[in-house]
Design a protein around this motif. Structure first.
Motif, PDB file in Angstrom:
ATOM      1  N   SER A  96       0.835  -1.207   0.000  1.00 17.76           N
ATOM      2  CA  SER A  96       0.000   0.000   0.000  1.00 17.76           C
ATOM      3  C   SER A  96       0.864   1.249   0.000  1.00 17.76           C
ATOM      4  O   SER A  96       0.537   2.246  -0.667  1.00 17.76           O
ATOM      5  N   VAL A  97       1.969   1.227   0.736  1.00 21.09           N
ATOM      6  CA  VAL A  97       2.863   2.393   0.738  1.00 21.09           C
ATOM      7  C   VAL A  97       3.464   2.604  -0.639  1.00 21.09           C
ATOM      8  O   VAL A  97       3.499   3.727  -1.165  1.00 21.09           O
ATOM      9  N   VAL A  98       3.925   1.520  -1.246  1.00 16.97           N
ATOM     10  CA  VAL A  98       4.559   1.610  -2.571  1.00 16.97           C
ATOM     11  C   VAL A  98       3.560   2.098  -3.618  1.00 16.97           C
ATOM     12  O   VAL A  98       3.937   2.769  -4.593  1.00 16.97           O
ATOM     13  N   ALA A  99       2.297   1.795  -3.434  1.00 14.48           N
ATOM     14  CA  ALA A  99       1.274   2.255  -4.387  1.00 14.48           C
ATOM     15  C   ALA A  99       1.217   3.770  -4.472  1.00 14.48           C
ATOM     16  O   ALA A  99       0.795   4.336  -5.486  1.00 14.48           O
ATOM     17  N   ASP A 100       1.655   4.462  -3.416  1.00 15.96           N
ATOM     18  CA  ASP A 100       1.664   5.933  -3.408  1.00 15.96           C
ATOM     19  C   ASP A 100       2.957   6.509  -3.957  1.00 15.96           C
ATOM     20  O   ASP A 100       3.077   7.724  -4.101  1.00 15.96           O
ATOM     21  N   GLY A 101       3.939   5.664  -4.223  1.00 10.71           N
ATOM     22  CA  GLY A 101       5.218   6.141  -4.730  1.00 10.71           C
ATOM     23  C   GLY A 101       6.354   5.325  -4.165  1.00 10.71           C
ATOM     24  O   GLY A 101       6.157   4.474  -3.284  1.00 10.71           O
ATOM     25  N   PRO A 102       7.560   5.558  -4.640  1.00 13.27           N
ATOM     26  CA  PRO A 102       8.696   4.730  -4.220  1.00 13.27           C
ATOM     27  C   PRO A 102       9.042   4.910  -2.746  1.00 13.27           C
ATOM     28  O   PRO A 102       8.850   5.977  -2.163  1.00 13.27           O
ATOM     29  N   VAL A 103       9.547   3.836  -2.156  1.00  8.10           N
ATOM     30  CA  VAL A 103      10.082   3.876  -0.800  1.00  8.10           C
ATOM     31  C   VAL A 103      11.592   4.066  -0.922  1.00  8.10           C
ATOM     32  O   VAL A 103      12.290   3.214  -1.467  1.00  8.10           O
ATOM     33  N   ASP A 104      12.088   5.183  -0.401  1.00  6.88           N
ATOM     34  CA  ASP A 104      13.512   5.490  -0.534  1.00  6.88           C
ATOM     35  C   ASP A 104      14.366   4.767   0.498  1.00  6.88           C
ATOM     36  O   ASP A 104      15.510   4.390   0.226  1.00  6.88           O
ATOM     37  N   GLY A 105      13.801   4.627   1.702  1.00  2.79           N
ATOM     38  CA  GLY A 105      14.563   3.986   2.765  1.00  2.79           C
ATOM     39  C   GLY A 105      13.653   3.158   3.648  1.00  2.79           C
ATOM     40  O   GLY A 105      12.430   3.357   3.682  1.00  2.79           O
ATOM     41  N   LEU A 106      14.237   2.219   4.382  1.00  7.50           N
ATOM     42  CA  LEU A 106      13.462   1.396   5.295  1.00  7.50           C
ATOM     43  C   LEU A 106      14.289   1.110   6.536  1.00  7.50           C
ATOM     44  O   LEU A 106      15.445   0.696   6.443  1.00  7.50           O
ATOM     45  N   TRP A 107      13.691   1.380   7.697  1.00 10.82           N
ATOM     46  CA  TRP A 107      14.292   0.992   8.966  1.00 10.82           C
ATOM     47  C   TRP A 107      13.792  -0.397   9.290  1.00 10.82           C
ATOM     48  O   TRP A 107      12.607  -0.617   9.480  1.00 10.82           O
ATOM     49  N   PHE A 108      14.719  -1.360   9.350  1.00 14.27           N
ATOM     50  CA  PHE A 108      14.423  -2.764   9.617  1.00 14.27           C
ATOM     51  C   PHE A 108      14.669  -2.996  11.103  1.00 14.27           C
ATOM     52  O   PHE A 108      15.810  -3.128  11.548  1.00 14.27           O
ATOM     53  N   ASP A 109      13.601  -3.046  11.880  1.00 15.69           N
ATOM     54  CA  ASP A 109      13.651  -3.096  13.343  1.00 15.69           C
ATOM     55  C   ASP A 109      13.552  -4.554  13.793  1.00 15.69           C
ATOM     56  O   ASP A 109      12.457  -5.099  13.922  1.00 15.69           O
ATOM     57  N   VAL A 110      14.712  -5.189  14.022  1.00 14.76           N
ATOM     58  CA  VAL A 110      14.741  -6.624  14.328  1.00 14.76           C
ATOM     59  C   VAL A 110      15.686  -6.895  15.498  1.00 14.76           C
ATOM     60  O   VAL A 110      16.424  -6.011  15.937  1.00 14.76           O
ATOM     61  N   HIS A 111      15.658  -8.130  15.971  1.00 13.54           N
ATOM     62  CA  HIS A 111      16.608  -8.579  16.990  1.00 13.54           C
ATOM     63  C   HIS A 111      17.788  -9.277  16.339  1.00 13.54           C
ATOM     64  O   HIS A 111      18.938  -8.931  16.586  1.00 13.54           O
ATOM     65  N   GLY A 112      17.501 -10.283  15.519  1.00 14.57           N
ATOM     66  CA  GLY A 112      18.551 -11.014  14.831  1.00 14.57           C
ATOM     67  C   GLY A 112      18.678 -12.456  15.244  1.00 14.57           C
ATOM     68  O   GLY A 112      19.515 -13.183  14.692  1.00 14.57           O
ATOM     69  N   ALA A 113      17.863 -12.906  16.232  1.00 18.16           N
ATOM     70  CA  ALA A 113      17.933 -14.302  16.663  1.00 18.16           C
ATOM     71  C   ALA A 113      16.552 -14.950  16.626  1.00 18.16           C
ATOM     72  O   ALA A 113      16.245 -15.815  17.440  1.00 18.16           O
ATOM     73  N   MET A 114      15.716 -14.527  15.672  1.00 19.26           N
ATOM     74  CA  MET A 114      14.402 -15.141  15.519  1.00 19.26           C
ATOM     75  C   MET A 114      14.543 -16.470  14.786  1.00 19.26           C
ATOM     76  O   MET A 114      15.147 -16.540  13.720  1.00 19.26           O
ATOM     77  N   VAL A 115      13.980 -17.517  15.370  1.00 14.83           N
ATOM     78  CA  VAL A 115      13.944 -18.828  14.723  1.00 14.83           C
ATOM     79  C   VAL A 115      12.484 -19.154  14.436  1.00 14.83           C
ATOM     80  O   VAL A 115      11.646 -19.129  15.327  1.00 14.83           O
ATOM     81  N   VAL A 116      12.209 -19.456  13.188  1.00  9.09           N
ATOM     82  CA  VAL A 116      10.860 -19.809  12.738  1.00  9.09           C
ATOM     83  C   VAL A 116      10.893 -21.259  12.269  1.00  9.09           C
ATOM     84  O   VAL A 116      11.885 -21.712  11.684  1.00  9.09           O
ATOM     85  N   GLU A 117       9.819 -21.983  12.537  1.00  8.32           N
ATOM     86  CA  GLU A 117       9.724 -23.370  12.075  1.00  8.32           C
ATOM     87  C   GLU A 117      10.066 -23.449  10.583  1.00  8.32           C
ATOM     88  O   GLU A 117       9.462 -22.776   9.755  1.00  8.32           O
ATOM     89  N   GLY A 118      11.077 -24.239  10.265  1.00 10.55           N
ATOM     90  CA  GLY A 118      11.441 -24.454   8.863  1.00 10.55           C
ATOM     91  C   GLY A 118      12.358 -23.417   8.264  1.00 10.55           C
ATOM     92  O   GLY A 118      12.709 -23.528   7.082  1.00 10.55           O
ATOM     93  N   LEU A 119      12.795 -22.409   9.042  1.00  9.86           N
ATOM     94  CA  LEU A 119      13.683 -21.371   8.514  1.00  9.86           C
ATOM     95  C   LEU A 119      14.945 -21.282   9.367  1.00  9.86           C
ATOM     96  O   LEU A 119      14.862 -21.214  10.589  1.00  9.86           O
ATOM     97  N   ASP A 120      16.103 -21.252   8.710  1.00 11.29           N
ATOM     98  CA  ASP A 120      17.363 -21.121   9.438  1.00 11.29           C
ATOM     99  C   ASP A 120      17.848 -19.681   9.533  1.00 11.29           C
ATOM    100  O   ASP A 120      18.758 -19.387  10.314  1.00 11.29           O
ATOM    101  N   ASP A 121      17.271 -18.779   8.745  1.00  4.41           N
ATOM    102  CA  ASP A 121      17.704 -17.372   8.751  1.00  4.41           C
ATOM    103  C   ASP A 121      16.470 -16.506   8.514  1.00  4.41           C
ATOM    104  O   ASP A 121      16.258 -15.958   7.436  1.00  4.41           O
TER     105      ASP A 121
END
Length: 516
Positions: A96-121
């Motif tokens: 929806s954001v991209v529909a209004d125009g390009p996204v120039d930057g993104l703040w990726f707010d994460v921890h870095g140690a999330m483990v999800v079933e079936g995903l290693d990264d």
């Protein structure tokens, strides 16, 4: 004046659009609990912007667009269905954001140690889905926990990345603001021809627990003191050292350094300097407090002349490191100790054990009533089963964000905190809200590793009990079998010195290839 004589309106310059998204959790693969979507307490839309007051300083410079962020209490593996629901919503909102125009930057707010079933990264998977929406030209800046993991694939998808520089983490907001500041600086002040920062990445074959790498003491204090020195180098934007996450069993779990900037030689030199310093100090890392068995810690706390209050960390089931918080092993040991059987004995506060049925019984009976209840070990019964106790209801409290409802049961001279849902106890008000006075207690046992700042300042004495659980401090006995070997401390004799030269990670719009 004719219409032709009216000056044309000057269009205001377009502000760069910066979106915000991310999911953060520290996940132990040795903990049997599972994490659902609600545990992330997702925040949506412009509420994402409002939750970080420091963003107000950038509101006139960039157009901030919140999508969805979620921060969960550390715990067990994230259900795949939960991840798909939250990641799918992030993608939909970004679309929806991209529909209004390009996204120039993104703040990726994460921890870095999330483990999800079936995903290693999982963080790389999530960012890949985000990149598929916003496109390759978006500059992405991540803020992370120093106990997270940075694979080459994640570094490839990112343009900027930084992490905490203190453990315990007293610089969370500072780190998040640094990530946003670096992003805004790159978007608004790049010199002609400066396309994307250079990233130098060095994996280090070391995996240590946070309690062995606290920045309160050396060698971690000295190591992290070098980070701002590297960052201050000409041509460097940011420098970071990740300890990695010790209680997950994945190939990505290890220490890493990443330095970003515009000068290739400077970022390479900085990343290698920090990596060598970490490797050279590997044998010097020790626990942040005196350690012992749980019994030895209680003996020390009860010794004549022991300082008061005396804190004991029941570290193996620490919910803020990923433990289930559901184990009863520590409380069972306390209740069996003869020193605490008499109500006039030494006062011990124990926090905490979940027990929804026990909580309901105590609430129904009311403060002052005597009840017999059973709590704990609903999912994590490897080392001890549910604990049954009879005691007086000392306090009841409703409405906690994590626990929901809390009760305190006095059994002998033990004040046991029981919760509807698991909760960490890090602040003095966590106790005083329950009519407990930790400063006046003889012993305070908390499911925690290193003491958080308020508890650390309160403790007159402290020992780290090496107790069992999903975040056992004895990494070797936990049973890792998927981490990349050789890896210290699992291996102490390396066939050859590790390769600590920096790998230049290409930007996301170029193939990753083989790093050399």
């Amino acid at each position: 004046m004719s219409d032709s004589a009216v000056p044309a309106a000057v269009a205001a310059p377009r502000r760069p659009v910066v979106a915000i998204a991310g999911l953060a959790i520290e996940t132990s693969t040795f903990t049997p609990t599972r994490t659902d979507a609600a545990a992330f307490h997702p925040v949506r839309g412009q509420d994402v912007v409002a939750r970080s007051p420091f963003l107000a300083a950038y509101a006139d410079v960039v157009d901030l667009r919140g999508t969805l962020t979620g921060h969960a209490l550390p715990g067990g593996v994230v259900l795949r269905s939960a991840y798909e629901a939250l990641a799918g919503e992030i993608v939909d909102r970004l679309t929806s954001v991209v529909a209004d125009g390009p996204v120039d930057g993104l703040w990726f707010d994460v921890h870095g140690a999330m483990v999800v079933e079936g995903l290693d990264d999982a963080e790389t998977d999530l960012l890949g889905r985000i990149r598929a929406v916003v496109g390759p030209d978006t500059i992405v800046s991540a803020s992370m926990d120093l106990h997270g993991n940075v694979t080459a694939e994640l570094a490839h998808q990112l343009d900027l990345v930084t992490c905490y520089r203190t453990a315990p983490h007293e610089d969370v907001l500072e780190t998040q603001e640094r990530a946003v500041r670096n992003l805004v600086d790159v978007l608004t002040t790049r010199a002609p021809g400066q396309r994307r920062p250079v990233k130098a990445w060095v994996p280090i074959p070391v995996l240590l627990a946070g309690e062995q790498t606290s920045t309160r003491v050396d060698p971690a204090a000295a190591l992290y003191a070098q980070v701002p020195e590297v960052e201050a180098s000409e041509g460097v934007l940011d420098a970071a050292v990740w300890v990695g996450y010790a209680w997950a069993d994945q190939p990505r779990d290890r220490a890493v350094t990443v330095v970003t900037g515009w000068d290739r030689d400077a970022v390479v030199a900085g990343a290698e300097r920090l990596a060598r310093a970490f490797w050279d100090a590997r044998e010097d890392f020790g626990f942040v407090a005196p350690t012992g068995t749980f019994a030895a810690c209680l003996d020390a706390a009860l010794a004549p002349g022991a300082p008061r209050p005396y804190f004991v960390s029941d570290s193996g089931d620490n919910p803020t490191a990923g433990g289930s918080g559901d184990m009863t092993w520590g409380l069972t040991e306390v209740l069996a100790h003869p020193a605490f059987r008499d109500p006039d004995g030494p006062v011990l506060v124990y926090a905490s054990v979940p027990g929804p049925a026990a909580v309901d019984t105590a609430v129904a009976a009311g403060v002052g009533a005597t009840v017999t209840v059973t709590a704990g070990a609903a999912v994590d019964d490897e080392h001890a089963g549910p604990v049954t106790m009879t005691g007086r209801v000392h306090a009841v409290r409703h409405g906690d964000r994590d626990a929901d409802t809390e009760v305190v049961l006095q059994v002998g001279s033990v004040y046991a905190v029981l919760t509807r849902l698991r909760k960490p106890y890090h602040h003095e008000h966590d106790f005083t809200d329950l009519d407990l006075s930790p400063r006046d207690a003889d012993v305070v046992v908390v499911k925690i590793g290193y003491l958080e700042p308020e508890l650390f300042d309160m403790a007159a004495g402290w020992m780290l009990a090496l107790t069992p659980g999903g975040v056992d401090q004895d990494l070797v006995r936990l049973g890792h079998h998927r981490v990349e070997r050789p890896l210290f401390p699992f291996d102490r004799d390396f066939p050859s010195p590790p390769d600590l030269h920096a790998r230049i990670v290409p930007p996301s719009d170029e193939p990753l290839g083989t790093l050399a």
